[in-house]
Design a protein around this motif. Structure first.
Motif, PDB file in Angstrom:
ATOM      1  N   PHE A  37       0.884  -1.165   0.000  1.00 22.77           N
ATOM      2  CA  PHE A  37       0.000   0.000   0.000  1.00 22.77           C
ATOM      3  C   PHE A  37       0.921   1.215   0.000  1.00 22.77           C
ATOM      4  O   PHE A  37       1.702   1.420   0.949  1.00 22.77           O
ATOM      5  CB  PHE A  37      -0.879   0.026   1.244  1.00 22.77           C
ATOM      6  N   VAL A  38       0.843   2.009  -1.038  1.00 16.43           N
ATOM      7  CA  VAL A  38       1.725   3.164  -1.186  1.00 16.43           C
ATOM      8  C   VAL A  38       0.979   4.417  -0.765  1.00 16.43           C
ATOM      9  O   VAL A  38      -0.120   4.703  -1.260  1.00 16.43           O
ATOM     10  CB  VAL A  38       2.232   3.296  -2.634  1.00 16.43           C
ATOM     11  N   LEU A  39       1.571   5.170   0.141  1.00 12.98           N
ATOM     12  CA  LEU A  39       1.002   6.423   0.621  1.00 12.98           C
ATOM     13  C   LEU A  39       1.513   7.559  -0.261  1.00 12.98           C
ATOM     14  O   LEU A  39       2.710   7.649  -0.541  1.00 12.98           O
ATOM     15  CB  LEU A  39       1.415   6.676   2.069  1.00 12.98           C
ATOM     16  N   ASN A  40       0.632   8.425  -0.684  1.00 11.08           N
ATOM     17  CA  ASN A  40       1.032   9.556  -1.512  1.00 11.08           C
ATOM     18  C   ASN A  40       1.502  10.687  -0.601  1.00 11.08           C
ATOM     19  O   ASN A  40       0.696  11.413  -0.009  1.00 11.08           O
ATOM     20  CB  ASN A  40      -0.138  10.008  -2.382  1.00 11.08           C
ATOM     21  N   LEU A  41       2.821  10.845  -0.492  1.00  4.07           N
ATOM     22  CA  LEU A  41       3.390  11.850   0.412  1.00  4.07           C
ATOM     23  C   LEU A  41       3.115  13.271  -0.049  1.00  4.07           C
ATOM     24  O   LEU A  41       3.386  14.228   0.695  1.00  4.07           O
ATOM     25  CB  LEU A  41       4.896  11.635   0.532  1.00  4.07           C
ATOM     26  N   ARG A  42       2.579  13.430  -1.246  1.00  4.02           N
ATOM     27  CA  ARG A  42       2.190  14.760  -1.704  1.00  4.02           C
ATOM     28  C   ARG A  42       0.963  15.258  -0.940  1.00  4.02           C
ATOM     29  O   ARG A  42       0.636  16.440  -1.002  1.00  4.02           O
ATOM     30  CB  ARG A  42       1.906  14.710  -3.209  1.00  4.02           C
ATOM     31  N   ARG A  43       0.273  14.342  -0.261  1.00  2.08           N
ATOM     32  CA  ARG A  43      -0.873  14.689   0.575  1.00  2.08           C
ATOM     33  C   ARG A  43      -0.378  15.058   1.976  1.00  2.08           C
ATOM     34  O   ARG A  43       0.363  14.284   2.597  1.00  2.08           O
ATOM     35  CB  ARG A  43      -1.843  13.519   0.677  1.00  2.08           C
ATOM     36  N   PRO A  44      -0.786  16.200   2.516  1.00  4.25           N
ATOM     37  CA  PRO A  44      -0.340  16.586   3.866  1.00  4.25           C
ATOM     38  C   PRO A  44      -0.637  15.524   4.914  1.00  4.25           C
ATOM     39  O   PRO A  44       0.101  15.383   5.894  1.00  4.25           O
ATOM     40  CB  PRO A  44      -1.132  17.873   4.136  1.00  4.25           C
ATOM     41  N   LEU A  45      -1.688  14.752   4.709  1.00  3.61           N
ATOM     42  CA  LEU A  45      -2.108  13.751   5.676  1.00  3.61           C
ATOM     43  C   LEU A  45      -1.012  12.742   5.996  1.00  3.61           C
ATOM     44  O   LEU A  45      -0.926  12.233   7.114  1.00  3.61           O
ATOM     45  CB  LEU A  45      -3.340  13.022   5.128  1.00  3.61           C
ATOM     46  N   PHE A  46      -0.138  12.454   5.030  1.00  3.44           N
ATOM     47  CA  PHE A  46       0.836  11.376   5.189  1.00  3.44           C
ATOM     48  C   PHE A  46       2.274  11.862   5.348  1.00  3.44           C
ATOM     49  O   PHE A  46       3.208  11.074   5.215  1.00  3.44           O
ATOM     50  CB  PHE A  46       0.768  10.439   3.982  1.00  3.44           C
ATOM     51  N   GLN A  47       2.468  13.130   5.628  1.00  5.57           N
ATOM     52  CA  GLN A  47       3.827  13.650   5.655  1.00  5.57           C
ATOM     53  C   GLN A  47       4.549  13.404   6.979  1.00  5.57           C
ATOM     54  O   GLN A  47       5.766  13.591   7.049  1.00  5.57           O
ATOM     55  CB  GLN A  47       3.808  15.139   5.313  1.00  5.57           C
ATOM     56  N   ASP A  48       3.838  12.981   8.002  1.00  5.91           N
ATOM     57  CA  ASP A  48       4.460  12.679   9.289  1.00  5.91           C
ATOM     58  C   ASP A  48       4.788  11.183   9.340  1.00  5.91           C
ATOM     59  O   ASP A  48       3.910  10.335   9.186  1.00  5.91           O
ATOM     60  CB  ASP A  48       3.504  13.047  10.430  1.00  5.91           C
TER      61      ASP A  48
END
Length: 621
Positions: free
Chosen positions: A325-336
């Motif tokens: 499952f790849v998280l899109n780090l361009r989304r603020p939600l996943f930057q931490d």
């Protein structure tokens, strides 16, 4: 899961994703002028086959030609130009093209003369030259020339997918020095894989493309020089390739015993479930099975019971890369990173493997799984020396703790993981309010999981249920492959399931996976949007590794840093090809080590009648 994005592109374009920081080693010794003239290149020592080898060691050189094989394609297509971002290309388009060199699927990273009859490599490795076969012809009878090679190289870098600009970024010049001789000059000799990866280039006909807009999708059958040409098509429904009887390269050592079907037909289906039913009904000849449940329970059908369909599991030695499952780090939600680790904590692989996969998978714990390039334990020796200059920029635990994924008892009662996840989420500023996770601004924790087919809904939906227990709202959205590709190219997703494939010799392609530049460039393979200065520098070190030992140490360091940043939620992998087929085929006694080798199978004429009679009987039931 198939190796969806990158491998689909590679297969469509005739590439093998090698890449390495090692030198491409030619077979033979330098002449008096310091230039080695050879028939093959390798990244891991000298190529194993001599110049006069008659055919690949695993093929049947006398395999009969003839017959038709019908294969599955999913989704749709609207273009026969597989080299650009726009459009969805037809499956199998690689069949119409030749490449300068041909990869050996029985060696980790060796390529042999194909369109190019000879290779020249100087001692300083600042250029490579390819001399084309005099007999090489396009399907219209015109010769393949150095001008075609130059035009292909320049056009793909200028108008092709972003992949090409990254892969060939260290080439400064491509010039035709004679009608059949082309030279590529390099920026430096540090990126030592360039000679070999240029050999992977499919060559296109300059004269056919003149007057056409290369950047646009097209449905006019392109001109090629390969073993097949497009015979007919119904865009979005089927495409048929017919073997070229007078194919110029049919007697080359790299082609003997291969491409034995007269006709290859791909039938398109909207999803894998429908495709499986078509296989059982005899409409499809051959199938690779990627769904563990179907492999365990789905093959009790009439044709199987009558012995008309065979199954096999073929062990391979391929590195299995990273499915996740790849998280899109361009989304603020996943930057931490703490949020990302919390999402990893509640992914219960053990429950899924027991209840969904019949215990058939191994958890993926490395971006370079199933290879000696995977990190393990604590960093030591040469790997530690690579990491030391970055100590201040890395999590301290990377140097003192082994990276581990959570392990459960498989019961589905994953309370410890939920507690660990909640602690991490609170540290990152998220709290539960009215059973919903929210940040300090009151914004809920919610996102979408984007899928390109229903097969993975049964994986995503249980995960969604676990996330709900944390107060996270996750929605699963399944769309058709064409829409999925458009959204992936535009980075328009929160989370998806994807594969980052790897080889035994990683190199230039790592830029496309992990560099900041590619994180910003639509259509790149940096699905997660990774942009980290340490990762960026380690990628360059991998590409410029001077020898195998250095490559291993640098790749393990890169792997360890990627894991500790929690960019993805690792899934699982299999170390076998699972195949099923209607019993009308002959096949060589062994497979190459790093491929399925379907292109070396053939039709056994004596079995066709029995199989066809059985198919009719099954269809009438």
């Amino acid at each position: 899961m198939d190796r969806r994005r990158f491998l689909a592109l590679q297969a469509a374009l005739g590439f093998a994703p090698f890449g390495t920081g090692l030198a491409a080693t030619p077979a033979g010794r330098p002449d008096a002028d310091g230039v080695t003239r050879t028939h093959a290149l390798s990244l891991l020592g000298e190529p194993s086959l001599p110049k006069d080898f008659p055919h690949w060691p695993w093929v049947n050189p006398d395999a009969p030609k003839g017959g038709e094989i019908v294969l599955t394609a999913l989704g749709s297509y609207d273009s026969l130009n597989a080299f650009i971002l726009r459009g969805t290309p037809a499956v199998g388009i690689t069949n119409i093209y030749d490449t300068l060199l041909k990869p050996s699927p029985d060696e980790a990273s060796s390529e042999y003369a194909h369109l190019a009859v000879g290779i020249e490599l100087p001692a300083d490795r600042m250029w490579v030259a390819f001399t084309l076969h005099e007999q090489a012809r396009w399907h219209d009878g015109r010769p393949v020339t150095a001008e075609d090679v130059v035009w292909t190289f320049e056009t793909l870098r200028q108008s092709g997918r972003p992949f090409y600009r990254a892969y060939w970024g260290d080439v400064t010049e491509c010039v035709p020095e004679a009608p059949k001789r082309v030279v590529f000059r390099f920026r430096s000799n540090e990126n030592r894989e360039l000679a070999l990866i240029l050999g992977q280039m499919p060559v296109l006909p300059k004269h056919w493309w003149q007057g056409r807009d290369f950047a646009r999708p097209l449905l006019d059958p392109p001109l090629g020089s390969g073993p097949y040409r497009i015979e007919r098509q119904e865009p979005g429904r089927s495409i048929v390739y017919r073997r070229v009887e007078d194919y110029w390269g049919r007697d080359l050592p790299v082609m003997r015993g291969t491409n034995n079907w007269d006709v290859i037909r791909y039938e398109y289906f909207r999803d894998n479930t429908v495709a499986f039913e078509a296989f059982k009904a005899g409409q499809i000849d051959f199938r690779t099975e990627n769904i563990a449940r179907d492999w365990a329970t789905g093959y009790d059908f009439p044709a199987m019971r009558r012995g008309l369909v065979k199954r096999d599991e073929i062990r391979h030695e391929l590195p299995t890369g990273m499915q996740a499952f790849v998280l899109n780090l361009r989304r603020p939600l996943f930057q931490d990173a703490r949020v990302r680790r919390a999402l990893i904590e509640v992914f219960d692989f053990e429950w899924m493997n027991a209840n969904l996969f019949y215990g058939s998978y191994t958890r993926t714990a490395s971006y370079f799984s199933n290879s000696d390039l995977a990190s393990s334990g604590l960093p030591q020796g040469a790997e530690l020396a690579v990491l030391e200059p970055f100590r201040a920029q890395l999590p301290p635990a990377l140097f003192t703790e082994e990276y581990k994924l959570p392990v459960t008892d498989g019961s589905g009662n994953n309370r410890d993981a939920l507690r660990r996840a909640l602690v991490l989420l609170r540290e990152a500023g998220w709290t539960v309010r009215d059973r919903r996770l929210a940040n300090a601004q009151g914004q809920p924790f919610q996102f979408e999981i984007l899928l390109n087919g229903p097969s993975y809904e049964r994986v995503a939906l249980p995960y969604v249920q676990v996330l709900e227990r944390l107060g996270i709202t996750a929605r699963v959205r399944t769309i058709d492959p064409a829409q999925y590709q458009v959204r992936m190219d535009a980075f328009d997703y929160d989370m998806t399931i994807d594969v980052i494939p790897q080889s035994l010799s990683p190199g230039n392609e790592q830029r496309d996976f992990f560099s900041c530049e590619k994180a910003r460039e639509n259509g790149s393979q940096n699905v997660a949007g990774i942009c980290d200065p340490v990762v960026e520098q380690l990628v360059e070190q991998v590409i410029n590794a001077p020898d195998r030992d250095a490559l291993v140490a640098r790749t393990r360091a890169l792997d360890r840093v990627l894991l500790w940043q929690n960019y993805v939620i690792p899934n699982w992998h299999s170390r076998t090809f699972r195949i099923a087929y209607w019993d009308k085929f002959g096949r060589p006694p062994r497979n190459p080590r790093y491929a399925l080798g379907l292109d070396t199978w053939w039709i056994e004429a004596a079995r066709v009648g029995t199989v066809e009679e059985g198919r009719r009987a099954v269809q009438q039931q």
